[in-house]
Scaffold this active site. Structure first.
Site, PDB file in Angstrom:
ATOM      1  N   THR A 127       1.017  -0.798  -0.034  1.00 20.35           N
ATOM      2  CA  THR A 127      -0.015  -0.060  -0.067  1.00 20.35           C
ATOM      3  C   THR A 127       1.012   1.450   0.451  1.00 20.35           C
ATOM      4  O   THR A 127       1.408   1.692   1.449  1.00 20.35           O
ATOM      5  CB  THR A 127      -1.293  -0.245   1.160  1.00 20.35           C
ATOM      6  OG1 THR A 127      -1.986  -1.326   0.806  1.00 20.35           O
ATOM      7  CG2 THR A 127      -1.778   1.698   1.321  1.00 20.35           C
ATOM      8  N   LYS A 184      -7.183   1.923  -2.968  1.00 24.09           N
ATOM      9  CA  LYS A 184      -6.774   1.358  -1.805  1.00 24.09           C
ATOM     10  C   LYS A 184      -7.184   2.626  -0.879  1.00 24.09           C
ATOM     11  O   LYS A 184      -7.793   2.114   0.281  1.00 24.09           O
ATOM     12  CB  LYS A 184      -5.433   0.986  -1.779  1.00 24.09           C
ATOM     13  CG  LYS A 184      -4.811   0.475   0.004  1.00 24.09           C
ATOM     14  CD  LYS A 184      -5.690  -0.602   0.345  1.00 24.09           C
ATOM     15  CE  LYS A 184      -5.086  -1.159   1.582  1.00 24.09           C
ATOM     16  NZ  LYS A 184      -4.343  -1.749   1.947  1.00 24.09           N
ATOM     17  N   LYS A 226      -0.338   5.336   8.621  1.00 25.97           N
ATOM     18  CA  LYS A 226       0.877   5.562   7.207  1.00 25.97           C
ATOM     19  C   LYS A 226      -0.185   6.285   6.148  1.00 25.97           C
ATOM     20  O   LYS A 226      -0.050   6.917   5.582  1.00 25.97           O
ATOM     21  CB  LYS A 226       1.738   4.660   7.249  1.00 25.97           C
ATOM     22  CG  LYS A 226       2.423   4.590   5.776  1.00 25.97           C
ATOM     23  CD  LYS A 226       2.202   3.717   4.607  1.00 25.97           C
ATOM     24  CE  LYS A 226       2.059   2.409   4.738  1.00 25.97           C
ATOM     25  NZ  LYS A 226       1.518   1.437   3.634  1.00 25.97           N
TER      26      LYS A 226
END
Length: 299
Positions: free
Chosen positions: A103, A178, A246
């Site tokens: 990701t 995502k 993050k």
């Protein structure tokens, strides 16, 4: 059973370790690489029955590979193992396939695509959803960015460990999808945390409350899989708060560039910072409930 390929997997973390195992069990000739020797040793110990080659560098892992997959921590890690002087793209052959499950930002995904195109390498950015459970069971969903010919090449590889593969669009679009996923989860977990504490303060039977509301409009994956553990205060598993922060940071950065306001995402990101401050950075994202005191107690 698909045609066996020479497949290299880089990054044997919570998600990568079971994916690598699935690829070997599917009959592919597997090479693995991990920067942490301890994690590599643990994976080899747990998978002694598999025939696996161990590479000493990303470049060595890519040597002779038909397909290279990565699942590492962040943009910098990805840039290092793919584009660095000892990176995958120094050795991966023309016509080879590169799949990234990290990701990361859409920017690094597009950068890698450009480098891959110039080297005549097929490239797919393919972040995942489905949690550690999905990785272990081989039922992940992957959302992909890339050209159609790259997707066609990747489909037989995905078959070893996914339940659903969605081609979102051009390079970088997998990462953008995502971000949509993580924005959605952040709001759900925040609401679920408050619901759990409210039910506890009301001295309700938590199992009966779940039975009553989980079949209606309040139902979610998070409720089905985290209601009980949140009520019990169990968080030492799953997708870490550190990684969620993050991911939310990536989404907010992208949102600023798009001129999109994400006030709920920003607020939940601050809530997760509170969880980090009380030592919950490596706990599952459902540890968000920890910032809300138990009824009758302080934090």
């Amino acid at each position: 059973m698909t045609q066996p390929r020479n497949v290299s997997f880089l990054g044997l973390g919570v998600m990568g370790a079971p994916i690598a195992r699935h690829l070997a069990n599917a009959g592919h000739r597997l090479t693995v690489y991990n920067r942490s020797q301890g994690r590599l040793d643990a994976w080899l110990e747990a998978n002694q029955g598999l025939s696996v080659r161990v590479a000493k560098s990303p470049a060595e892992a890519a040597e002779g590979a038909d397909v290279v997959l990565t699942c590492v921590g962040n943009d910098d890690d990805l840039s290092d193992v793919v584009l660095g002087p000892a990176g995958v793209f120094t050795r991966l052959k023309r016509g080879g396939l590169f799949i990234d499950h990290t990701t990361a930002s859409a920017r690094i995904a597009r950068q890698i695509y450009v480098e891959a195109r110039d080297k005549e390498i097929l490239c797919v950015d393919a972040p995942m959803t489905g949690s550690q459970i999905g990785a272990e069971q081989g039922t992940l969903t992957v959302m992909c960015g890339g050209r159609p010919e790259a997707m066609a090449a990747a489909e037989p590889i995905f078959a070893a460990y996914t339940r659903r593969v969605v081609h979102i669009g051009k390079p970088g679009y997998g990462q953008l999808a995502k971000m949509v996923n993580q924005i959605s989860i952040a709001g759900v977990v925040a609401g679920l945390s408050e619901a759990v504490r409210f039910a506890q303060a009301s001295h309700l039977d938590m199992d009966k409350v779940y039975e009553a509301i989980s079949g209606g409009a309040a139902q979610s994956w998070q409720m089905d899989n985290r209601w009980k553990t949140m009520a019990e205060g169990a968080f030492d598993f799953g997708f870490a708060v550190d990684w969620m922060r993050k991911d939310l940071g990536l989404a907010m950065d992208e949102g600023r560039g798009l001129g999109v306001s994400l006030p709920i995402t920003a607020l939940v990101n601050q809530f997760y910072a509170e969880v980090q401050a009380i030592g919950g950075g490596r706990q599952d994202t459902s540890a968000l409930v920890r910032r809300l005191p138990l009824p009758g107690k302080t934090k």
